[in-house]
Design an enzyme around this catalytic site. Sequence first.
Site, PDB file in Angstrom:
ATOM      1  CD  GLU A 199     -30.400  56.145  23.236  1.00  7.80           C
ATOM      2  OE1 GLU A 199     -30.914  55.036  23.508  1.00  7.80           O
ATOM      3  OE2 GLU A 199     -29.330  56.261  22.622  1.00  7.80           O
ATOM      4  CE  LYS A 331     -24.798  53.803  17.865  1.00  6.53           C
ATOM      5  NZ  LYS A 331     -23.922  53.726  19.064  1.00  6.53           N
TER       6      LYS A 331
END
Length: 416
Positions: A199, A331
């Site tokens: 990330e 999410k």
Amino acid sequence: MPSITALDARIVFNSRGSKTIEVDVVTDKRFSGRACAPSGASVGKLEAQSFPDNKPEKALIAFKANRRKFIGLDASDTKAVFEALRSVDRTDNYSKIGGSVAYALSIAAVDSAAKARGVPLFRLLNPKKPYRFPFPLGNVLGGGAHAGPGTPDIQEILACPVGANDIKEALEMNFHFHSEMRKVIESLDSRFTYGRGDEGAWAPNVNNDQALSIAEKTIERCGYRLGKDMALGIDFASSSFWDEKNNVYDYKRQGIKRNTADQIEFANSLIKEYKLVYVEDPVHETDFESMAILTKQNPKTLVTGDDMLVTNAAMVKKAVGFGACSGAILKVNQAGSLYDALQFAKECTKNGIGIITSHRSGESVDSHIAHIAVATGSKMIKTGVLGGERVAKLNELLRLSEYDLIEGMAELTPTT
Ligand code: 2PG
Ligand code: MG
């Protein structure tokens, strides 16, 4: 009504170079929407399954066999799209058509509908003011499932610029923090390679305690006040190192094992020492009792369920029954379709649980989650700091600041 007139899909690659599904939806023969499904590395047991039999090719075949069922639907109607998906896949986890198809199709539909209506996506999803900007929660130093041996067992140390007055300042503070952190790491390890995890967070050769102390030193180096200008958060992703057989959290890289009581104490001590504004999955995904203890003992911290809640409204109800969680990760691909995720958001809001809309570690350059975060009244958006696929979402927030409709930053304190 923006009516779906054509759909197509293809296999493309995500930020990890893995295959995923991208869907195009056209409404009224000319408004084109597109979305690409992300994917996680630390995946909750009850998440939607991305592909039938884990094969992207099978998801594409399932899409092509069923796409005609979506023709003529109102693209702005997330429920109609959800119902059409359910008519072809009645499994709990979209394992027949693939969660990737559910994600990409349902988001591409609203993407095209927003264009047809001539409104930004967040307005289409929620026509009611007030809108606020979520605080950007950025992964700055990481390990766990996102980086290799030598990095911390803890998956993510996160920065949250709580003192920022507007979204631009908030983003600048996170970029500054991320870049200053490299210098702090270098000052401790002259052989630091500038390596970064999935990330974009630094992935140095340090243990969990050193990682947090690096974050604290970076705050000083930036001239920020801990918890006032810049706050810290942690995603333990603790299910990934929970040893079910022996009932211990196995911090293998650091060579420490903690039982449940030790883990609660460890999380509590970090919350106090670093004034953590945010902790995610501090205990494993089925331990609602321990999560409730941490939630109760830390009223100023968003004690957040990710793998525990898997963006599922029923799991929110369960957590509420235990008094677990003051924060909830949203999410869309954990849930499957956008409608599922919006139902989850409603349940969170109803129960005073703060929403944190989140990216996945495997991402595309899509920026829909910036709109979803604003539309759902999210307190934070967790979407990394560096890397094109992360910056794409952050830049979209900047574009949204051109709409006078969004009035300042979200209120951060948990309300539960
Ligand atoms: C998490 C996410 C995003 P992944 O655990 O919160 O940071 O990671 O997408 O790998 O599940
Ligand atoms: Mg997580």
